[in-house]
Design a protein around this motif. Structure first.
Motif, PDB file in Angstrom:
ATOM      1  N   ALA A   1      -5.346 -35.594 -15.015  1.00 56.71           N
ATOM      2  CA  ALA A   1      -4.868 -34.279 -15.451  1.00 56.71           C
ATOM      3  C   ALA A   1      -3.866 -33.751 -14.440  1.00 56.71           C
ATOM      4  CB  ALA A   1      -6.029 -33.307 -15.591  1.00 56.71           C
ATOM      5  N   PRO A   2      -2.673 -34.386 -14.348  1.00 52.24           N
ATOM      6  CA  PRO A   2      -1.675 -33.962 -13.366  1.00 52.24           C
ATOM      7  C   PRO A   2      -1.160 -32.555 -13.657  1.00 52.24           C
ATOM      8  CG  PRO A   2      -0.692 -35.490 -14.928  1.00 52.24           C
ATOM      9  CD  PRO A   2      -2.179 -35.480 -15.206  1.00 52.24           C
ATOM     10  N   ALA A   3      -0.773 -31.875 -12.592  1.00 51.45           N
ATOM     11  CA  ALA A   3      -0.220 -30.523 -12.748  1.00 51.45           C
ATOM     12  C   ALA A   3       1.084 -30.590 -13.504  1.00 51.45           C
ATOM     13  CB  ALA A   3       0.007 -29.895 -11.372  1.00 51.45           C
TER      14      ALA A   3
ATOM     15  N   VAL B   1      -6.484 -33.119  -1.574  1.00 56.31           N
ATOM     16  CA  VAL B   1      -6.636 -32.739  -0.169  1.00 56.31           C
ATOM     17  C   VAL B   1      -6.778 -31.229  -0.028  1.00 56.31           C
ATOM     18  CG1 VAL B   1      -5.449 -32.635   2.068  1.00 56.31           C
ATOM     19  CG2 VAL B   1      -5.475 -34.767   0.768  1.00 56.31           C
ATOM     20  N   GLN B   2      -5.977 -30.478  -0.785  1.00 59.51           N
ATOM     21  CA  GLN B   2      -6.039 -29.025  -0.689  1.00 59.51           C
ATOM     22  C   GLN B   2      -7.324 -28.465  -1.279  1.00 59.51           C
ATOM     23  OE1 GLN B   2      -3.748 -27.036   0.953  1.00 59.51           O
ATOM     24  NE2 GLN B   2      -3.013 -29.051   1.591  1.00 59.51           N
ATOM     25  N   GLY B   3      -7.937 -29.201  -2.209  1.00 61.37           N
ATOM     26  CA  GLY B   3      -9.176 -28.741  -2.810  1.00 61.37           C
ATOM     27  C   GLY B   3     -10.381 -29.338  -2.114  1.00 61.37           C
ATOM     28  N   THR B   4     -10.720 -30.545  -2.518  1.00 58.63           N
ATOM     29  CA  THR B   4     -11.905 -31.229  -1.990  1.00 58.63           C
ATOM     30  C   THR B   4     -11.814 -31.475  -0.493  1.00 58.63           C
ATOM     31  OG1 THR B   4     -12.179 -32.340  -4.126  1.00 58.63           O
ATOM     32  CG2 THR B   4     -13.356 -33.268  -2.245  1.00 58.63           C
TER      33      THR B   4
ATOM     34  N   GLY C   1       6.231 -36.791  -4.199  1.00 56.33           N
ATOM     35  CA  GLY C   1       5.258 -36.120  -5.054  1.00 56.33           C
ATOM     36  C   GLY C   1       4.353 -35.204  -4.260  1.00 56.33           C
ATOM     37  N   TYR C   2       3.915 -35.684  -3.103  1.00 57.37           N
ATOM     38  CA  TYR C   2       3.024 -34.898  -2.250  1.00 57.37           C
ATOM     39  C   TYR C   2       3.713 -33.626  -1.760  1.00 57.37           C
ATOM     40  CZ  TYR C   2      -0.320 -33.919   1.504  1.00 57.37           C
ATOM     41  OH  TYR C   2      -1.247 -33.320   2.328  1.00 57.37           O
TER      42      TYR C   2
ATOM     43  N   GLY D   1       1.223 -38.978  -5.599  1.00 60.51           N
ATOM     44  CA  GLY D   1       1.463 -38.089  -4.466  1.00 60.51           C
ATOM     45  C   GLY D   1       1.040 -36.668  -4.769  1.00 60.51           C
ATOM     46  N   ARG D   2       1.327 -36.207  -5.972  1.00 59.27           N
ATOM     47  CA  ARG D   2       0.941 -34.858  -6.354  1.00 59.27           C
ATOM     48  C   ARG D   2      -0.576 -34.737  -6.470  1.00 59.27           C
ATOM     49  NH1 ARG D   2       5.286 -32.517 -10.627  1.00 59.27           N
ATOM     50  NH2 ARG D   2       3.796 -30.811 -10.468  1.00 59.27           N
TER      51      ARG D   2
END
Length: 209
Positions: A204-206, A145-148, A72-73, A138-139
């Motif tokens: 709210a998953p992508a 991580v990419q945001g906060t 997922g990540y 994972g997503r």
């Protein structure tokens, strides 16, 4: 649900540090997609260690669970990985530029691997790890991580350059301890923000690609 008082984050860093150091070597693998495969293996080892340390709140700790979280990540970051694949092909044409990009990618992966471990640790302590939602987790961790966690990744990368400036004795215990101590404050500050971000992203998953 509130989180219990966090343990010393130095323990978390020291537990996964060898894997994060290994992850920094993957950008230097000159074969496209093989580097991604090795990175996934390092992330799976980090996942296993983080979940093992949270055994009380993880209902199941199996290789299949590790695979699903990492899948997922990495799938959520597939667009950025694709860009890096193009860069990888270009390294043979513009070697000097490619070396600069590889060094930056290596430092970024070091910080990102530790931020991933922290976000997963937070999720496990909040009982968000479950086989049925492992891939979604994972997503969610990638987006958090990419945001906060982006500032955390950069601060870890800077700290690693200072402590591990010399490759010689990079695995020395005292050097690892110094590094863990140097970023403990950053991890403590980021923990609460990552916790909120992971929970928000899980709700709210992508959408599927």
């Amino acid at each position: 649900m509130t989180e219990d008082p966090p343990p010393d984050d130095r323990e978390l860093v020291l537990g996964v540090l060898l894997e994060t150091i290994g992850a920094t070597a993957t950008p230097w693998i000159p074969i496209p997609f093989v580097d991604d495969w090795f990175l996934s293996r390092f992330l799976e080892r980090i996942t296993r260690k983080v979940l093992a340390r949270n055994a009380a709140t993880v209902p199941e700790n199996t290789p299949q669970l590790h695979d699903a979280i990492v899948a997922g990540y990495t799938s959520e970051g597939s667009s950025s990985l694709a860009v890096f694949a193009i860069v990888s092909l270009g390294r043979f044409l513009v070697r000097k530029l490619a070396v600069v990009l590889d060094v930056k990618k290596s430092h970024d992966l070091f910080g990102e691997s530790i931020a991933y471990a922290l976000a997963l640790d937070v999720a496990a302590r909040k009982r968000l790890v479950h086989p049925l939602t492992a891939r979604l987790l994972g997503r969610a961790i990638f987006r958090a991580v990419q945001g906060t966690g982006k500032g955390l990744v950069q601060s870890i990368a800077r700290a690693s350059q200072g402590v591990f400036a010399s490759k010689k004795d990079a695995g020395d215990a005292s050097r690892r301890e110094r590094f863990a101590a140097s970023i403990a404050g950053d991890l403590a500050k980021a923990r609460a923000e990552l916790a909120a971000a992971v929970e928000r992203e899980m709700k709210a998953p992508a959408p599927e690609a």
